[in-house]
Write an enzyme that holds these catalytic residues in place. Sequence first.
Site, PDB file in Angstrom:
ATOM      1  N   LYS A 113       1.009  -1.137   0.048  1.00 17.43           N
ATOM      2  CA  LYS A 113      -0.202   0.070   0.008  1.00 17.43           C
ATOM      3  C   LYS A 113       0.836   1.279  -0.083  1.00 17.43           C
ATOM      4  O   LYS A 113       2.131   0.976   0.524  1.00 17.43           O
ATOM      5  CB  LYS A 113      -0.892   0.074   1.312  1.00 17.43           C
ATOM      6  CG  LYS A 113      -2.096   0.807   1.159  1.00 17.43           C
ATOM      7  CD  LYS A 113      -3.135   0.066   0.692  1.00 17.43           C
ATOM      8  CE  LYS A 113      -4.270   0.892   0.392  1.00 17.43           C
ATOM      9  NZ  LYS A 113      -5.629   0.108  -0.160  1.00 17.43           N
ATOM     10  N   GLY A 157     -25.047   2.758   3.335  1.00 18.10           N
ATOM     11  CA  GLY A 157     -24.130   3.480   2.214  1.00 18.10           C
ATOM     12  C   GLY A 157     -24.297   3.017   0.899  1.00 18.10           C
ATOM     13  O   GLY A 157     -23.718   2.088   0.641  1.00 18.10           O
ATOM     14  N   GLY A 168     -23.554   3.390  -2.342  1.00 22.48           N
ATOM     15  CA  GLY A 168     -22.552   4.398  -3.131  1.00 22.48           C
ATOM     16  C   GLY A 168     -22.372   3.462  -4.463  1.00 22.48           C
ATOM     17  O   GLY A 168     -23.226   2.619  -4.862  1.00 22.48           O
ATOM     18  N   VAL A 182     -20.751   0.463  -4.913  1.00 25.81           N
ATOM     19  CA  VAL A 182     -20.573  -0.691  -4.482  1.00 25.81           C
ATOM     20  C   VAL A 182     -22.220  -1.049  -4.033  1.00 25.81           C
ATOM     21  O   VAL A 182     -22.582  -2.021  -4.616  1.00 25.81           O
ATOM     22  CB  VAL A 182     -19.680  -1.202  -3.402  1.00 25.81           C
ATOM     23  CG1 VAL A 182     -19.891  -2.835  -3.334  1.00 25.81           C
ATOM     24  CG2 VAL A 182     -18.257  -1.074  -4.082  1.00 25.81           C
ATOM     25  N   TYR A 204     -24.959   0.487  -4.378  1.00 26.10           N
ATOM     26  CA  TYR A 204     -25.877   0.470  -5.372  1.00 26.10           C
ATOM     27  C   TYR A 204     -26.243  -0.712  -6.325  1.00 26.10           C
ATOM     28  O   TYR A 204     -27.228  -1.216  -6.556  1.00 26.10           O
ATOM     29  CB  TYR A 204     -25.867   1.744  -6.080  1.00 26.10           C
ATOM     30  CG  TYR A 204     -27.146   2.199  -6.905  1.00 26.10           C
ATOM     31  CD1 TYR A 204     -28.071   2.955  -6.102  1.00 26.10           C
ATOM     32  CD2 TYR A 204     -27.603   1.725  -8.179  1.00 26.10           C
ATOM     33  CE1 TYR A 204     -29.278   3.420  -6.584  1.00 26.10           C
ATOM     34  CE2 TYR A 204     -28.712   2.094  -8.720  1.00 26.10           C
ATOM     35  CZ  TYR A 204     -29.850   2.841  -7.881  1.00 26.10           C
ATOM     36  OH  TYR A 204     -30.651   3.148  -8.320  1.00 26.10           O
TER      37      TYR A 204
HETATM   38  P1  NAD Z   1     -18.661   5.319  -2.386  1.00 23.62           P
HETATM   39  O1  NAD Z   1     -18.300   6.358  -1.764  1.00 23.62           O
HETATM   40  O2  NAD Z   1     -19.189   5.319  -3.729  1.00 23.62           O
HETATM   41  O3  NAD Z   1     -20.200   5.054  -1.429  1.00 23.62           O
HETATM   42  C1  NAD Z   1     -20.143   5.164   0.029  1.00 23.62           C
HETATM   43  C2  NAD Z   1     -21.113   5.737   0.292  1.00 23.62           C
HETATM   44  O4  NAD Z   1     -21.470   5.835   1.571  1.00 23.62           O
HETATM   45  C3  NAD Z   1     -21.243   7.473   0.133  1.00 23.62           C
HETATM   46  O5  NAD Z   1     -22.303   7.585  -0.946  1.00 23.62           O
HETATM   47  C4  NAD Z   1     -21.317   7.950   0.928  1.00 23.62           C
HETATM   48  O6  NAD Z   1     -22.413   9.121   0.952  1.00 23.62           O
HETATM   49  C5  NAD Z   1     -22.220   7.189   2.071  1.00 23.62           C
HETATM   50  N1  NAD Z   1     -21.921   7.359   3.450  1.00 23.62           N
HETATM   51  C6  NAD Z   1     -20.870   7.791   4.074  1.00 23.62           C
HETATM   52  N2  NAD Z   1     -21.072   7.548   5.419  1.00 23.62           N
HETATM   53  C7  NAD Z   1     -22.253   7.287   5.793  1.00 23.62           C
HETATM   54  C8  NAD Z   1     -23.182   6.502   6.852  1.00 23.62           C
HETATM   55  N3  NAD Z   1     -22.506   6.858   7.952  1.00 23.62           N
HETATM   56  N4  NAD Z   1     -23.840   6.216   6.723  1.00 23.62           N
HETATM   57  C9  NAD Z   1     -24.755   6.038   5.382  1.00 23.62           C
HETATM   58  N5  NAD Z   1     -24.171   6.389   4.092  1.00 23.62           N
HETATM   59  C10 NAD Z   1     -22.821   6.841   4.519  1.00 23.62           C
HETATM   60  O7  NAD Z   1     -17.715   4.104  -1.864  1.00 23.62           O
HETATM   61  P2  NAD Z   1     -17.601   2.556  -2.617  1.00 23.62           P
HETATM   62  O8  NAD Z   1     -16.673   2.287  -3.707  1.00 23.62           O
HETATM   63  O9  NAD Z   1     -19.214   2.000  -2.880  1.00 23.62           O
HETATM   64  O10 NAD Z   1     -17.084   1.731  -1.496  1.00 23.62           O
HETATM   65  C11 NAD Z   1     -18.028   1.441  -0.297  1.00 23.62           C
HETATM   66  C12 NAD Z   1     -17.197   0.734   0.703  1.00 23.62           C
HETATM   67  O11 NAD Z   1     -16.613  -0.341   0.276  1.00 23.62           O
HETATM   68  C13 NAD Z   1     -16.163   1.663   1.251  1.00 23.62           C
HETATM   69  O12 NAD Z   1     -15.885   1.410   2.672  1.00 23.62           O
HETATM   70  C14 NAD Z   1     -14.822   1.071   0.312  1.00 23.62           C
HETATM   71  O13 NAD Z   1     -13.547   1.120   1.181  1.00 23.62           O
HETATM   72  C15 NAD Z   1     -15.281  -0.475   0.409  1.00 23.62           C
HETATM   73  N6  NAD Z   1     -14.755  -1.103  -0.859  1.00 23.62           N
HETATM   74  C16 NAD Z   1     -14.777  -0.732  -1.981  1.00 23.62           C
HETATM   75  C17 NAD Z   1     -14.231  -1.295  -3.137  1.00 23.62           C
HETATM   76  C18 NAD Z   1     -14.747  -0.673  -4.525  1.00 23.62           C
HETATM   77  O14 NAD Z   1     -14.409  -1.531  -5.587  1.00 23.62           O
HETATM   78  N7  NAD Z   1     -15.164   0.480  -4.671  1.00 23.62           N
HETATM   79  C19 NAD Z   1     -13.445  -2.281  -2.880  1.00 23.62           C
HETATM   80  C20 NAD Z   1     -13.259  -2.865  -1.412  1.00 23.62           C
HETATM   81  C21 NAD Z   1     -13.684  -2.160  -0.513  1.00 23.62           C
END
Ligand code: NAD
Length: 347
Positions: free
Chosen positions: A80, A176, A178, A180, A182
Amino acid sequence: MKVMENMVEYGHEKVLFVNNEEAGLRAIIAVHNTNLGPAIGGCRLWPYASEEEALFDVLRLSRGMSHKNAAAGLQFGGGKAVIIADPKDKTEKMFEAFAEAVNGLGGCYITSEDVNTNCDDALIMARKTSYLCGTPAVSGDPSPYTAIGVWQGMKAAAKVVFGSDDLKGKTVAVQGIGKVGYDLCRYLHKEGAKLYVSNLHNKETLKKAVEEFGATAVDADKILSQECDIFAPCALGAVVNTETAKQLNCKIIAGAANNVLLDEAAGKALKELGIAYAPDFIINAGGVINAAGEAAGDYNEEEVLKKVYNIYNTVEHIMTLSKETGTPEGVLATEYAESIMRGEQKA
Ligand code: NAD
């Protein structure tokens, strides 16, 4: 913080500190373990309050990547990088200098995007380094693959806990929605699950989910205690601690967020409460599996998807073992990953 002492304790191979005044770059790159292959892990940009905070984060995250990559059956180790900066101060020079620092490690670390770094930044890095994956033209956005892995892991968890992996009629509370969350809702809705959704900041997405999936919107501060079969944390890490565990009203936790449990005590508390936990770094590995497909040099989506769907089997294996032995799932998942890293078994 004593660097070498911590490297020894957590088993890190290399830590590189980078200071490039001209480019305004201060970064730390941690290579945790390369037994299985070069270390893969994203580059996070964050305004850390201190060097110690940045070092702690990069050591913890790189070790987590070793576990995630090993358990996913990837021929890659874990690493990382963190850039200590405010996102508003990002520059092209900064990312070019970072990419040159990655080159300095001679290929034992392959970088990609992470929190506060995106496709545009990756394209700038690509000018200077080929030790890069997750680029838009090849493997692209990891989120859809992460969502498939979480969906499959959730089904496996349902099989272990309810005796069937059919999610029809099951209630799932997604914290949340977002990128993933959705996509995950789309799969769950197709299968006939009843959805509760929350989003602290983005009310538009919330509205869309209500319309498209017939989901019920829940206030962000109520979603954790929502009565449901499965709680899916897809926003933040560390949402489950020994106190919040008592507020949960579900049988299973299965979501995308990294480091869902604050500590080992949280895992023990869940076990005592009879709540099953699909380990985060196993269930959310779909994105890195996709990026690793690019790092391997011959990206093949079919092969990637095979590995992503295999998350089902790994989750089922760990959760069944946990049910039989009473050992928390997170502990078993770490043991599993480390035994693969030592070459004692295959994923
Ligand atoms: P994202 O930012 O697109 O979605 C997260 C959503 O959560 C945001 O829309 C935000 O407004 C909302 N949010 C923040 N705090 C909140 C709360 N307290 N209550 C409700 N909603 C809240 O992120 P993502 O890419 O969808 O990733 C989601 C999680 O999965 C993160 O923790 C990320 O580290 C983890 N993750 C993502 C991936 C990936 O491929 N994107 C891979 C591994 C892990």
